[in-house]
Design a protein around this motif. Sequence first.
Motif, PDB file in Angstrom:
ATOM      1  N   GLU A  41      -5.972   9.634 -28.594  1.00  0.00           N
ATOM      2  CA  GLU A  41      -5.344  10.222 -29.780  1.00  0.00           C
ATOM      3  C   GLU A  41      -4.109   9.416 -30.188  1.00  0.00           C
ATOM      4  OE1 GLU A  41      -4.695  14.355 -29.000  1.00  0.00           O
ATOM      5  OE2 GLU A  41      -6.846  14.784 -28.978  1.00  0.00           O
ATOM      6  N   TRP A  42      -3.334   8.973 -29.186  1.00  0.00           N
ATOM      7  CA  TRP A  42      -2.165   8.150 -29.502  1.00  0.00           C
ATOM      8  C   TRP A  42      -2.593   6.844 -30.171  1.00  0.00           C
ATOM      9  CZ3 TRP A  42       2.190   7.132 -31.298  1.00  0.00           C
ATOM     10  CH2 TRP A  42       2.697   5.842 -31.227  1.00  0.00           C
ATOM     11  N   LEU A  43      -3.619   6.195 -29.653  1.00  0.00           N
ATOM     12  CA  LEU A  43      -4.064   4.929 -30.240  1.00  0.00           C
ATOM     13  C   LEU A  43      -4.476   5.108 -31.700  1.00  0.00           C
ATOM     14  CD1 LEU A  43      -6.100   3.323 -27.314  1.00  0.00           C
ATOM     15  CD2 LEU A  43      -3.759   2.799 -28.051  1.00  0.00           C
ATOM     16  N   GLN A  44      -5.137   6.208 -32.014  1.00  0.00           N
ATOM     17  CA  GLN A  44      -5.513   6.481 -33.405  1.00  0.00           C
ATOM     18  C   GLN A  44      -4.273   6.705 -34.263  1.00  0.00           C
ATOM     19  OE1 GLN A  44      -8.174   9.813 -33.052  1.00  0.00           O
ATOM     20  NE2 GLN A  44      -9.930   8.532 -32.547  1.00  0.00           N
ATOM     21  N   HIS A  45      -3.330   7.471 -33.741  1.00  0.00           N
ATOM     22  CA  HIS A  45      -2.103   7.743 -34.488  1.00  0.00           C
ATOM     23  C   HIS A  45      -1.288   6.455 -34.669  1.00  0.00           C
ATOM     24  CE1 HIS A  45       0.994  10.210 -36.194  1.00  0.00           C
ATOM     25  NE2 HIS A  45       1.885   9.584 -35.442  1.00  0.00           N
ATOM     26  N   GLN A  46      -1.220   5.653 -33.627  1.00  0.00           N
ATOM     27  CA  GLN A  46      -0.496   4.388 -33.695  1.00  0.00           C
ATOM     28  C   GLN A  46      -1.079   3.493 -34.788  1.00  0.00           C
ATOM     29  OE1 GLN A  46       0.823   1.430 -30.303  1.00  0.00           O
ATOM     30  NE2 GLN A  46      -1.363   1.248 -30.621  1.00  0.00           N
ATOM     31  N   THR A  47      -2.401   3.435 -34.864  1.00  0.00           N
ATOM     32  CA  THR A  47      -3.062   2.626 -35.888  1.00  0.00           C
ATOM     33  C   THR A  47      -2.689   3.118 -37.284  1.00  0.00           C
ATOM     34  OG1 THR A  47      -4.885   2.123 -34.403  1.00  0.00           O
ATOM     35  CG2 THR A  47      -5.309   1.838 -36.755  1.00  0.00           C
ATOM     36  N   LYS A  53       2.858   2.222 -42.501  1.00  0.00           N
ATOM     37  CA  LYS A  53       4.217   1.693 -42.599  1.00  0.00           C
ATOM     38  C   LYS A  53       4.249   0.167 -42.634  1.00  0.00           C
ATOM     39  CE  LYS A  53       6.181   5.822 -40.563  1.00  0.00           C
ATOM     40  NZ  LYS A  53       6.771   6.352 -41.760  1.00  0.00           N
ATOM     41  N   ARG A  54       3.063  -0.431 -42.608  1.00  0.00           N
ATOM     42  CA  ARG A  54       2.912  -1.890 -42.681  1.00  0.00           C
ATOM     43  C   ARG A  54       3.809  -2.596 -41.654  1.00  0.00           C
ATOM     44  NH1 ARG A  54       1.283  -2.945 -48.788  1.00  0.00           N
ATOM     45  NH2 ARG A  54       0.471  -0.872 -49.140  1.00  0.00           N
ATOM     46  N   LEU A  55       3.673  -2.135 -40.425  1.00  0.00           N
ATOM     47  CA  LEU A  55       4.498  -2.682 -39.352  1.00  0.00           C
ATOM     48  C   LEU A  55       3.995  -4.054 -38.934  1.00  0.00           C
ATOM     49  CD1 LEU A  55       4.883   0.506 -37.135  1.00  0.00           C
ATOM     50  CD2 LEU A  55       6.492  -0.374 -38.834  1.00  0.00           C
ATOM     51  N   ASN A  56       4.923  -4.942 -38.689  1.00  0.00           N
ATOM     52  CA  ASN A  56       4.624  -6.278 -38.171  1.00  0.00           C
ATOM     53  C   ASN A  56       4.891  -6.230 -36.676  1.00  0.00           C
ATOM     54  OD1 ASN A  56       4.582  -8.921 -37.348  1.00  0.00           O
ATOM     55  ND2 ASN A  56       6.020  -9.662 -38.883  1.00  0.00           N
ATOM     56  N   ALA A  81       4.519  11.150 -38.879  1.00  0.00           N
ATOM     57  CA  ALA A  81       3.121  11.153 -39.297  1.00  0.00           C
ATOM     58  C   ALA A  81       2.978  10.171 -40.444  1.00  0.00           C
ATOM     59  CB  ALA A  81       2.705  12.554 -39.739  1.00  0.00           C
ATOM     60  N   ALA A  82       1.784   9.685 -40.634  1.00  0.00           N
ATOM     61  CA  ALA A  82       1.520   8.810 -41.768  1.00  0.00           C
ATOM     62  C   ALA A  82       1.670   9.636 -43.037  1.00  0.00           C
ATOM     63  CB  ALA A  82       0.128   8.214 -41.671  1.00  0.00           C
ATOM     64  N   GLU A  83       2.395   9.125 -44.020  1.00  0.00           N
ATOM     65  CA  GLU A  83       2.630   9.858 -45.259  1.00  0.00           C
ATOM     66  C   GLU A  83       1.315  10.076 -45.987  1.00  0.00           C
ATOM     67  OE1 GLU A  83       5.561   7.544 -47.313  1.00  0.00           O
ATOM     68  OE2 GLU A  83       6.839   7.526 -45.540  1.00  0.00           O
ATOM     69  N   GLY A  84       1.125  11.279 -46.481  1.00  0.00           N
ATOM     70  CA  GLY A  84      -0.089  11.586 -47.202  1.00  0.00           C
ATOM     71  C   GLY A  84      -1.244  11.951 -46.303  1.00  0.00           C
ATOM     72  N   PHE A  85      -1.066  11.857 -44.989  1.00  0.00           N
ATOM     73  CA  PHE A  85      -2.140  12.182 -44.043  1.00  0.00           C
ATOM     74  C   PHE A  85      -2.185  13.691 -43.842  1.00  0.00           C
ATOM     75  CE2 PHE A  85      -3.420  13.065 -39.621  1.00  0.00           C
ATOM     76  CZ  PHE A  85      -4.735  12.635 -39.723  1.00  0.00           C
TER      77      PHE A  85
END
Length: 89
Positions: A41-47, A53-56, A81-85
């Motif tokens: 679940e963390w890996l999905q959320h991290q993605t 957030k377009r993280l580099n 959380a991802a915005e709009g999710f």
Amino acid sequence: MARMVFCKKYQQELEGLALPPMPGARGKELFETVSKKAWQEWLQHQTMLINEKRLNLMDPDARTYLTEQMDKFLNNENFDAAEGFVPKD
């Protein structure tokens, strides 16, 4: 037989990870206290966070941010959380 751990996210005995998810003491701690279910679940959320957030990931600040969010997520604290999710019920 699957290795069982007391998952700190779900506060119950669940199937553990097959291997530590990262090297060192941090990986060992996660291996011993996080279930396979919580880690997936963390890996999905991290993605979602990386994409939204377009993280580099070459940026140390982005990696620090993700580590902080991982700790919050796995410890049932307020995490970004991802915005709009909109999560499924």
